[in-house]
Write a protein that holds these residues in place. Sequence first.
Motif, PDB file in Angstrom:
ATOM      1  N   GLY A 105     -11.877   8.320  -3.816  1.00  0.00           N
ATOM      2  CA  GLY A 105     -13.324   8.430  -3.914  1.00  0.00           C
ATOM      3  C   GLY A 105     -13.751   9.677  -4.659  1.00  0.00           C
ATOM      4  O   GLY A 105     -13.442  10.797  -4.254  1.00  0.00           O
ATOM      5  N   GLY A 109     -18.251   8.444  -4.058  1.00  0.00           N
ATOM      6  CA  GLY A 109     -17.185   7.559  -3.594  1.00  0.00           C
ATOM      7  C   GLY A 109     -16.409   8.146  -2.438  1.00  0.00           C
ATOM      8  O   GLY A 109     -15.929   7.429  -1.554  1.00  0.00           O
ATOM      9  N   THR A 113     -16.058   6.789   1.411  1.00  0.00           N
ATOM     10  CA  THR A 113     -14.760   6.738   2.092  1.00  0.00           C
ATOM     11  C   THR A 113     -14.843   7.378   3.471  1.00  0.00           C
ATOM     12  O   THR A 113     -14.321   6.833   4.461  1.00  0.00           O
ATOM     13  CB  THR A 113     -13.695   7.434   1.237  1.00  0.00           C
TER      14      THR A 113
END
Length: 288
Positions: A105, A109, A113
């Motif tokens: 990630g 991202g 996660t």
Amino acid sequence: MTSYLTFFVKTEDGPSVFVRDYAPDKPSGKLPVICLHGLTRNSADFEAVAPAIAQTGRRVITADMRGRGQTGNDINPQNYRPDVYARDVTGILDTLDIPRAVFIGTSMGGIITMILAATARERIGAAVLNDIGPELDPKGLMRIVSYVGKTGPLPSWDAMIAAIRETQGSAFPDAGDTFWRTFAQRVARELPDGRVEFAYDPAIALALATPPKTPPPSMVPTFQALATGPVLAVRGELSDILSPAGLAVMMRLKPDLKVEEIPRVGHAPTLEEPAAWGAVSEFLIVAP
């Protein structure tokens, strides 16, 4: 270069999500890898990294979150939130019958996660957090707020490249023209009239521009949930999002945290840098 399939996965309440699916060159039997991009980015961020991972024997999934890349815009901008994206990621994994994966990630991202770690820890076999952690540097957040969603279509690719260099140049001070042209081609798209726009819905900026009525919950518990398994933290030496103090918090919470700092790079490393790719590839050798 390793080929990939493309398709769309339906979400519960929004646009279908565009997915790239890279088959492993020689299947190793290890967990697939799912790569999650940053706030204004899309699956093209991993167009070099994903094939390289697939060549190590792992299946690789990348996706465009709502309002980015080839995924449509959400009619409700309030859905541009990491918890909603996390639900979409779970839907992708369920659709592809992937019960467990290694997560990579970048920035947002990584937040996705960590949220998944708090809600579905069993889905995560190991994780790479790229220039993100449970504590964010306000200076970097202010910088991002200053430009996201505020640049309309530009007359040419050269103009787009110049605009990107103006806002991102300090993060990649040693980058040359080829790097910036590739960067632009990943984050922007050409319109039918020849103008070039960023490949995201400007409305993603609304969540940043509107202060929440209550302070956001601490991300420390989500990182602690993730920290029960193997984690690699990648930090750009010049990052204004993951500060040295923020990284120190992560190391205190997880003493066995793997750490790689990428010299002369800010927020966020592309993971194509030799130091970054070396750390990621070594981590994947020992990851489940």
